[in-house]
Design a protein around this motif. Structure first.
Motif, short mmCIF file in Angstrom:
data_model
loop_
_atom_site.label_atom_id
_atom_site.label_comp_id
_atom_site.label_asym_id
_atom_site.label_seq_id
_atom_site.Cartn_x
_atom_site.Cartn_y
_atom_site.Cartn_z
N ASN A 36 0.81 -1.23 0.00
CA ASN A 36 0.00 0.00 0.00
C ASN A 36 0.83 1.27 0.00
N GLY A 37 2.15 1.12 -0.01
CA GLY A 37 3.03 2.28 -0.14
C GLY A 37 3.32 3.03 1.14
N SER A 38 2.90 2.49 2.29
CA SER A 38 3.19 3.18 3.54
C SER A 38 4.59 2.86 4.07
N ARG A 39 5.30 1.98 3.38
CA ARG A 39 6.68 1.66 3.73
C ARG A 39 7.47 1.51 2.44
N GLU A 40 8.65 2.08 2.41
CA GLU A 40 9.53 1.99 1.24
C GLU A 40 9.95 0.53 1.04
N THR A 41 9.76 0.04 -0.18
CA THR A 41 10.12 -1.35 -0.48
C THR A 41 11.62 -1.46 -0.62
N GLN A 42 12.21 -2.36 0.14
CA GLN A 42 13.65 -2.54 0.11
C GLN A 42 14.07 -3.26 -1.17
N VAL A 43 15.29 -2.99 -1.59
CA VAL A 43 15.80 -3.56 -2.84
C VAL A 43 15.82 -5.09 -2.78
N TRP A 44 16.20 -5.66 -1.66
CA TRP A 44 16.27 -7.12 -1.58
C TRP A 44 14.90 -7.75 -1.75
N VAL A 45 13.84 -7.04 -1.31
CA VAL A 45 12.48 -7.55 -1.46
C VAL A 45 12.10 -7.55 -2.94
N LEU A 46 12.37 -6.45 -3.63
CA LEU A 46 12.09 -6.38 -5.07
C LEU A 46 12.84 -7.45 -5.83
N ASP A 47 14.10 -7.64 -5.48
CA ASP A 47 14.93 -8.64 -6.16
C ASP A 47 14.37 -10.06 -5.96
N LYS A 48 14.01 -10.38 -4.72
CA LYS A 48 13.45 -11.71 -4.44
C LYS A 48 12.10 -11.91 -5.11
N MET A 49 11.28 -10.87 -5.12
CA MET A 49 9.96 -10.98 -5.75
C MET A 49 10.10 -11.14 -7.26
N ALA A 50 11.03 -10.44 -7.86
CA ALA A 50 11.26 -10.58 -9.30
C ALA A 50 11.69 -12.01 -9.62
N ASP A 51 12.56 -12.58 -8.81
CA ASP A 51 12.97 -13.98 -9.01
C ASP A 51 11.80 -14.93 -8.80
N TYR A 52 11.02 -14.70 -7.77
CA TYR A 52 9.90 -15.57 -7.42
C TYR A 52 8.88 -15.65 -8.55
N TYR A 53 8.56 -14.49 -9.14
CA TYR A 53 7.56 -14.44 -10.21
C TYR A 53 8.16 -14.46 -11.60
N GLN A 54 9.49 -14.50 -11.68
CA GLN A 54 10.21 -14.51 -12.95
C GLN A 54 9.83 -13.30 -13.81
N VAL A 55 9.86 -12.14 -13.20
CA VAL A 55 9.63 -10.87 -13.88
C VAL A 55 10.80 -9.95 -13.56
N SER A 56 10.86 -8.84 -14.27
CA SER A 56 11.93 -7.88 -14.00
C SER A 56 11.52 -6.94 -12.86
N THR A 57 12.52 -6.35 -12.23
CA THR A 57 12.22 -5.37 -11.19
C THR A 57 11.57 -4.13 -11.81
N ASP A 58 11.91 -3.82 -13.04
CA ASP A 58 11.26 -2.70 -13.73
C ASP A 58 9.76 -2.96 -13.88
N TYR A 59 9.39 -4.19 -14.13
CA TYR A 59 7.97 -4.55 -14.23
C TYR A 59 7.29 -4.37 -12.87
N LEU A 60 7.94 -4.83 -11.81
CA LEU A 60 7.36 -4.67 -10.48
C LEU A 60 7.14 -3.20 -10.14
N LEU A 61 8.07 -2.37 -10.55
CA LEU A 61 8.00 -0.94 -10.23
C LEU A 61 7.09 -0.15 -11.17
N GLY A 62 6.56 -0.82 -12.20
CA GLY A 62 5.68 -0.14 -13.13
C GLY A 62 6.41 0.68 -14.18
N ARG A 63 7.71 0.44 -14.34
CA ARG A 63 8.49 1.18 -15.33
C ARG A 63 8.33 0.61 -16.73
#
Length: 79
Positions: A36-63
């Motif tokens: 919900n955006g009330s906490r800054e997402t840490q880089v390691w979380v984005l990295d692990k989530m990108a691996d988990y879902y096999q997507v890029s971090t740019d996709y997660l961030l909406g870039r």
């Protein structure tokens, strides 16, 4: 920054928030704050989530709307 795609991905992959937080070894309340955006997402979380879902971090961030990035050659080309 709210990362709507975190929620969209776990729903699209028929996962529960509990399964995702177990994978991240994280408390669900912290993960909800990332969503919900009330906490800054840490880089390691984005990295692990990108691996988990096999997507890029740019996709997660909406870039980008392209879930995966093209594979790049790791060879350095000298000119």
């Amino acid at each position: 920054m709210e990362i709507q795609r975190l929620r969209d991905l776990w729903e699209d992959h028929d996962k529960t928030q509990q399964e995702v937080t177990a994978y991240l070894n994280m408390n669900r309340s912290i993960y909800r704050r990332y969503e919900n955006g009330s906490r800054e997402t840490q880089v390691w979380v984005l990295d692990k989530m990108a691996d988990y879902y096999q997507v890029s971090t740019d996709y997660l961030l909406g870039r980008t709307d392209i879930p995966t990035q093209p594979k790049r050659s790791r060879r350095l080309q000298l000119t």
